[in-house]
Design a protein around this motif. Structure first.
Motif, PDB file in Angstrom:
ATOM      1  N   SER A 107      -6.694  -5.515   3.797  1.00  0.00           N
ATOM      2  CA  SER A 107      -5.852  -6.385   2.966  1.00  0.00           C
ATOM      3  C   SER A 107      -5.249  -5.575   1.822  1.00  0.00           C
ATOM      4  CB  SER A 107      -6.668  -7.546   2.390  1.00  0.00           C
ATOM      5  OG  SER A 107      -7.231  -8.328   3.433  1.00  0.00           O
ATOM      6  N   TYR A 108      -3.906  -5.617   1.708  1.00  0.00           N
ATOM      7  CA  TYR A 108      -3.221  -4.942   0.595  1.00  0.00           C
ATOM      8  C   TYR A 108      -1.794  -5.483   0.493  1.00  0.00           C
ATOM      9  CZ  TYR A 108      -1.510  -2.079   4.484  1.00  0.00           C
ATOM     10  OH  TYR A 108      -0.961  -1.657   5.683  1.00  0.00           O
ATOM     11  N   ASP A 116      -5.802  -2.627  -4.809  1.00  0.00           N
ATOM     12  CA  ASP A 116      -6.333  -2.960  -3.482  1.00  0.00           C
ATOM     13  C   ASP A 116      -7.091  -1.786  -2.872  1.00  0.00           C
ATOM     14  OD1 ASP A 116      -5.165  -5.436  -3.738  1.00  0.00           O
ATOM     15  OD2 ASP A 116      -3.329  -4.866  -2.640  1.00  0.00           O
ATOM     16  N   PHE A 117      -6.511  -0.606  -2.973  1.00  0.00           N
ATOM     17  CA  PHE A 117      -7.168   0.577  -2.408  1.00  0.00           C
ATOM     18  C   PHE A 117      -8.455   0.914  -3.172  1.00  0.00           C
ATOM     19  CE2 PHE A 117      -2.830   2.267  -0.799  1.00  0.00           C
ATOM     20  CZ  PHE A 117      -2.893   1.393   0.281  1.00  0.00           C
ATOM     21  N   SER A 118      -8.427   0.733  -4.479  1.00  0.00           N
ATOM     22  CA  SER A 118      -9.625   0.995  -5.273  1.00  0.00           C
ATOM     23  C   SER A 118     -10.752   0.030  -4.897  1.00  0.00           C
ATOM     24  CB  SER A 118      -9.292   0.868  -6.763  1.00  0.00           C
ATOM     25  OG  SER A 118     -10.438   1.067  -7.555  1.00  0.00           O
ATOM     26  N   GLU A 138      -1.482   9.244   1.931  1.00  0.00           N
ATOM     27  CA  GLU A 138      -0.423   9.960   2.633  1.00  0.00           C
ATOM     28  C   GLU A 138       0.403   9.080   3.571  1.00  0.00           C
ATOM     29  OE1 GLU A 138      -2.215  13.231   4.639  1.00  0.00           O
ATOM     30  OE2 GLU A 138      -2.884  14.228   2.789  1.00  0.00           O
ATOM     31  N   ILE A 139      -0.169   8.006   4.105  1.00  0.00           N
ATOM     32  CA  ILE A 139       0.524   7.217   5.123  1.00  0.00           C
ATOM     33  C   ILE A 139       0.734   5.765   4.699  1.00  0.00           C
ATOM     34  CG2 ILE A 139       0.402   6.355   7.495  1.00  0.00           C
ATOM     35  CD1 ILE A 139      -1.106   8.920   8.208  1.00  0.00           C
ATOM     36  N   VAL A 140      -0.341   5.074   4.350  1.00  0.00           N
ATOM     37  CA  VAL A 140      -0.238   3.636   4.092  1.00  0.00           C
ATOM     38  C   VAL A 140       0.586   3.348   2.844  1.00  0.00           C
ATOM     39  CG1 VAL A 140      -1.515   1.511   3.652  1.00  0.00           C
ATOM     40  CG2 VAL A 140      -2.434   3.221   5.246  1.00  0.00           C
ATOM     41  N   THR A 152      -3.041  -9.352   5.253  1.00  0.00           N
ATOM     42  CA  THR A 152      -4.154 -10.188   4.815  1.00  0.00           C
ATOM     43  C   THR A 152      -5.132 -10.337   5.982  1.00  0.00           C
ATOM     44  OG1 THR A 152      -2.704 -11.440   3.344  1.00  0.00           O
ATOM     45  CG2 THR A 152      -4.840 -12.418   3.871  1.00  0.00           C
ATOM     46  N   ALA A 153      -6.403 -10.026   5.747  1.00  0.00           N
ATOM     47  CA  ALA A 153      -7.418 -10.075   6.806  1.00  0.00           C
ATOM     48  C   ALA A 153      -8.426 -11.168   6.512  1.00  0.00           C
ATOM     49  CB  ALA A 153      -8.113  -8.730   6.924  1.00  0.00           C
TER      50      ALA A 153
END
Length: 212
Positions: A107-108, A116-118, A138-140, A152-153
């Motif tokens: 989810s981000y 979100d990544f943190s 590098e990608i997302v 959203t998951a």
């Protein structure tokens, strides 16, 4: 016979009688000592052995009881501790950690990527943490910003496949909805993931994340 010879014979007879008398006295003293028990040293040994036996038996019994109690306590503690680490409470804890981590990973949104990544990284450990950090940087992140990708998951079902005191495997069924500039109506996907969990400092963290 001369007078000197008579005197010498008399002295020899006297010495012989005196020697016989000393021998008789010594023999009598020895017999009396044996009869009266004066030579009691050899007979004392069995008494000491009995005393030592009476002393050591209680000590050995006490030592055996202490050792048995310690062993029983250790076995009880080890078994009880093991049950705590792999029982229902532990399964519930690892299941919740896997579910929460899976949702955080998938989810981000483009306007909250850093946050979100943190949040996702707080659920990860080991090599998978390093991989996720590099992959998102590098990608997302570039793709999400460029195409305004939002995902959203939600976990549909999950179950603990195996659990040990410091590791576990959880099977997670997850639904994921994704929108972007190219697809504003969104897309929907369902997948199953085998989530490897590691217990680090009392916390269950994701160490592997493999689609199945």
């Amino acid at each position: 016979m001369t007078l000197d010879q008579d005197i010498k014979e008399t002295e020899n007879d006297t010495d012989t009688e005196a020697a016989d008398t000393e021998t008789a006295v010594e023999t009598t003293d020895t017999d009396e000592a044996v009869e009266t028990g004066d030579t009691a040293a050899p007979a004392a040994a069995p008494g000491w052995r009995q005393k030592l036996t009476r002393l050591w038996f209680p000590l050995a019994l006490a030592a055996a009881l202490i050792a048995s109690a310690a062993l029983a306590g250790w076995l009880y503690f080890a078994q009880y501790k093991g049950d705590q680490q792999t029982g229902e409470a532990a399964s519930a804890a690892v299941l919740k950690a896997a579910n929460d981590g899976t949702v955080a990973l998938l989810s981000y949104a483009p306007d909250s990527l850093d946050r979100d990544f943190s949040a996702a990284k707080s659920h990860l450990t080991g090599d998978f943490l390093s991989y996720y950090t590099q992959f998102t940087d590098e990608i997302v992140a570039p793709a999400a910003k460029e195409k305004s990708v939002k995902t959203t998951a939600a976990v549909v079902r999950s179950a603990v496949a195996e659990i040990h005191p410091d590791s576990a495997v959880v099977l997670v069924f997850v639904n994921q909805a994704t929108t972007s500039v190219e697809n504003p109506n969104g897309s929907f996907s369902a997948s199953a993931v085998k989530v490897g969990m590691n217990k680090i400092d009392g916390n269950w963290l994701i160490g592997s994340f493999d689609p199945v």
